[in-house]
Design an enzyme around this catalytic site. Structure first.
Site, PDB file in Angstrom:
ATOM      1  N   ASN A  42      19.213  74.003 113.717  1.00  0.00           N
ATOM      2  CA  ASN A  42      19.574  72.869 114.984  1.00  0.00           C
ATOM      3  C   ASN A  42      18.265  72.627 115.653  1.00  0.00           C
ATOM      4  OD1 ASN A  42      22.809  74.564 115.650  1.00  0.00           O
ATOM      5  ND2 ASN A  42      22.204  72.723 114.634  1.00  0.00           N
TER       6      ASN A  42
ATOM      7  N   ARG B 183      32.880  73.169 104.848  1.00  0.00           N
ATOM      8  CA  ARG B 183      31.703  73.648 104.342  1.00  0.00           C
ATOM      9  C   ARG B 183      31.185  74.853 105.421  1.00  0.00           C
ATOM     10  NH1 ARG B 183      27.555  70.316 106.001  1.00  0.00           N
ATOM     11  NH2 ARG B 183      28.901  68.725 106.978  1.00  0.00           N
TER      12      ARG B 183
ATOM     13  N   ARG C 142      17.210  68.993 116.286  1.00  0.00           N
ATOM     14  CA  ARG C 142      17.784  67.956 117.081  1.00  0.00           C
ATOM     15  C   ARG C 142      16.785  67.570 118.173  1.00  0.00           C
ATOM     16  NH1 ARG C 142      24.208  68.875 117.229  1.00  0.00           N
ATOM     17  NH2 ARG C 142      24.576  69.687 115.221  1.00  0.00           N
TER      18      ARG C 142
ATOM     19  N   SER D 114      28.176  76.056 105.825  1.00  0.00           N
ATOM     20  CA  SER D 114      26.900  75.833 106.727  1.00  0.00           C
ATOM     21  C   SER D 114      25.893  76.958 106.932  1.00  0.00           C
ATOM     22  CB  SER D 114      27.244  74.915 107.910  1.00  0.00           C
ATOM     23  OG  SER D 114      27.803  73.644 107.480  1.00  0.00           O
TER      24      SER D 114
ATOM     25  N   HIS E 165      29.094  69.004 124.139  1.00  0.00           N
ATOM     26  CA  HIS E 165      28.432  70.321 124.108  1.00  0.00           C
ATOM     27  C   HIS E 165      29.270  71.060 125.286  1.00  0.00           C
ATOM     28  CE1 HIS E 165      26.441  69.628 120.342  1.00  0.00           C
ATOM     29  NE2 HIS E 165      25.536  69.089 120.972  1.00  0.00           N
TER      30      HIS E 165
ATOM     31  N   SER F 245      21.909  77.242 115.213  1.00  0.00           N
ATOM     32  CA  SER F 245      21.318  77.560 113.608  1.00  0.00           C
ATOM     33  C   SER F 245      19.808  77.409 113.740  1.00  0.00           C
ATOM     34  CB  SER F 245      22.200  76.886 112.721  1.00  0.00           C
ATOM     35  OG  SER F 245      21.460  75.470 112.688  1.00  0.00           O
TER      36      SER F 245
ATOM     37  N   ARG G 218      36.931  76.813 110.695  1.00  0.00           N
ATOM     38  CA  ARG G 218      35.891  75.700 111.125  1.00  0.00           C
ATOM     39  C   ARG G 218      36.624  74.337 111.576  1.00  0.00           C
ATOM     40  NH1 ARG G 218      30.266  73.528 108.250  1.00  0.00           N
ATOM     41  NH2 ARG G 218      29.978  71.764 109.943  1.00  0.00           N
TER      42      ARG G 218
ATOM     43  N   ASP H   9      32.474  73.191 115.254  1.00  0.00           N
ATOM     44  CA  ASP H   9      31.854  71.915 114.866  1.00  0.00           C
ATOM     45  C   ASP H   9      32.469  70.609 115.686  1.00  0.00           C
ATOM     46  OD1 ASP H   9      30.018  70.006 113.612  1.00  0.00           O
ATOM     47  OD2 ASP H   9      31.230  70.140 111.710  1.00  0.00           O
ATOM     48  N   GLY H  10      31.834  69.644 115.793  1.00  0.00           N
ATOM     49  CA  GLY H  10      32.647  68.257 116.343  1.00  0.00           C
ATOM     50  C   GLY H  10      32.408  67.999 117.730  1.00  0.00           C
ATOM     51  N   ASN H  11      31.509  68.742 118.480  1.00  0.00           N
ATOM     52  CA  ASN H  11      31.264  68.239 119.896  1.00  0.00           C
ATOM     53  C   ASN H  11      30.642  66.940 120.126  1.00  0.00           C
ATOM     54  OD1 ASN H  11      31.720  71.081 120.294  1.00  0.00           O
ATOM     55  ND2 ASN H  11      29.767  71.744 120.482  1.00  0.00           N
TER      56      ASN H  11
HETATM   57  C1  FPP Z   1      28.353  71.408 116.754  1.00  0.00           C
HETATM   58  O1  FPP Z   1      28.722  69.929 117.246  1.00  0.00           O
HETATM   59  C2  FPP Z   1      27.976  71.983 117.636  1.00  0.00           C
HETATM   60  C3  FPP Z   1      26.721  72.893 117.757  1.00  0.00           C
HETATM   61  C4  FPP Z   1      25.638  72.350 116.987  1.00  0.00           C
HETATM   62  C5  FPP Z   1      26.247  73.747 118.957  1.00  0.00           C
HETATM   63  C6  FPP Z   1      27.528  74.759 119.397  1.00  0.00           C
HETATM   64  C7  FPP Z   1      27.411  74.842 120.866  1.00  0.00           C
HETATM   65  C8  FPP Z   1      28.452  74.492 121.598  1.00  0.00           C
HETATM   66  C9  FPP Z   1      29.805  74.792 121.130  1.00  0.00           C
HETATM   67  C10 FPP Z   1      28.410  74.786 122.989  1.00  0.00           C
HETATM   68  C11 FPP Z   1      28.760  75.985 123.671  1.00  0.00           C
HETATM   69  C12 FPP Z   1      28.500  77.243 122.735  1.00  0.00           C
HETATM   70  C13 FPP Z   1      27.848  78.420 123.112  1.00  0.00           C
HETATM   71  C14 FPP Z   1      27.581  79.603 122.278  1.00  0.00           C
HETATM   72  C15 FPP Z   1      27.016  78.344 124.235  1.00  0.00           C
HETATM   73  P1  FPP Z   1      27.984  68.912 116.750  1.00  0.00           P
HETATM   74  O2  FPP Z   1      26.803  68.380 117.728  1.00  0.00           O
HETATM   75  O3  FPP Z   1      27.349  69.309 115.234  1.00  0.00           O
HETATM   76  O4  FPP Z   1      29.222  67.784 116.389  1.00  0.00           O
HETATM   77  P2  FPP Z   1      29.166  66.579 115.480  1.00  0.00           P
HETATM   78  O5  FPP Z   1      29.252  67.171 114.209  1.00  0.00           O
HETATM   79  O6  FPP Z   1      30.381  65.884 116.040  1.00  0.00           O
HETATM   80  O7  FPP Z   1      28.012  65.827 115.723  1.00  0.00           O
END
Ligand code: FPP
Length: 233
Positions: free
Chosen positions: A69, A195, A72, A197, A38, A66, A189, A21-23
């Site tokens: 997802n 959480r 989005r 999730s 990401h 997920s 996490r 999480d957190g990208n």
């Molecule tokens: C959560 O960050 C991450 C995701 C929904 C997708 C996970 C994808 C990656 C880590 C990219 C690479 C992974 C693979 C398997 C290719 P968020 O967008 O929910 O971050 P935020 O909560 O800060 O908005």
């Protein structure tokens, strides 16, 4: 010769699962678009695979995408899907680290499944190209939701109720997407959310849980080792 997945014994070593999480927040803090977060997340996943494999982790399972997802924005979904293609294309690196690719999620041909064919092909190809590796198994959960997985297992058990097989823990386990994988020992996490999730609810029944404030792109070896240390407490 390419061996089927289950012909190679499950590797020794703990099963670690990650909710990456957190990208988005990582990117926002830097004034970058969410997609850049990401991209950094995919690059860090490749680094975490190397770290986990060097530490003797047996299974590393990551929540890549997920069932929730899909809502989005289209461009963000497209970008995340392209990153899956990139990850599954890292064959040379995966083979150099003796890592075997695996996937869990809604089977491609089931009602509601949405995995586009280019991702299906990338998954199948990566599984085939790493099938003889005997080290860590990297499982990517894509189009994955734990309730959907459990509901499907329960429905399959119920539709089998005329047979002699009782509806038992073993019967449910054998119908999970992850039926051939061991239970999770440690779940990590990132990004300050405490959480689960809808991730591997059955499989984490006895797992240790490690929450960190760090965003996924910043999870490094020091933090990963701190999480692993929980296994010895
Ligand atoms: C959560 O960050 C991450 C995701 C929904 C997708 C996970 C994808 C990656 C880590 C990219 C690479 C992974 C693979 C398997 C290719 P968020 O967008 O929910 O971050 P935020 O909560 O800060 O908005």
């Amino acid at each position: 010769m390419v061996l089927p997945m289950n012909a190679i014994p499950s590797p020794q070593g703990p099963h670690v699962a990650c909710i990456m999480d957190g990208n988005g927040r990582w990117a926002k803090r830097r004034g970058l678009p969410r997609t850049a977060g990401h991209t950094a997340g995919e690059e860090n996943l490749a680094a975490v695979v190397r770290i986990a494999s060097a530490r003797g982790v047996g299974h590393l399972t990551v929540f890549g995408f997920s069932t929730e997802n899909w809502v989005r924005p289209k461009a963000e979904v497209r970008h995340i899907l392209s990153l899956h293609k990139r990850l599954f294309g890292r064959i040379e690196e995966l083979n150099a680290n003796n890592v075997r690719i695996n996937w869990i999620g809604r089977p491609f041909d089931e009602p509601g499944a949405r995995t586009p064919s280019f991702v299906q092909r990338a998954i199948r190809q990566a599984i085939a190209d790493t099938a003889t590796n005997t080290g860590m198994v990297l499982t990517v959960a894509f189009d994955y939701g734990s309730r959907t997985e459990l509901l499907r297992a329960a429905q399959q058990c119920a539709s089998n109720s005329s047979s002699d097989e009782p509806i038992s823990t073993a019967a449910v386990q054998s119908r999970l997407y992850s039926s051939e994988m061991p239970d999770v020992d440690l779940i990590i996490r990132t990004s300050g959310e405490s959480r689960i999730s809808n991730f591997m609810l059955w499989q984490i029944a006895t797992a240790k849980v490690y929450f960190t404030e760090r965003s996924w792109p910043d999870l490094d070896a020091v933090e990963f080792d701190a999480a692993l240390a929980l296994l010895h407490t």
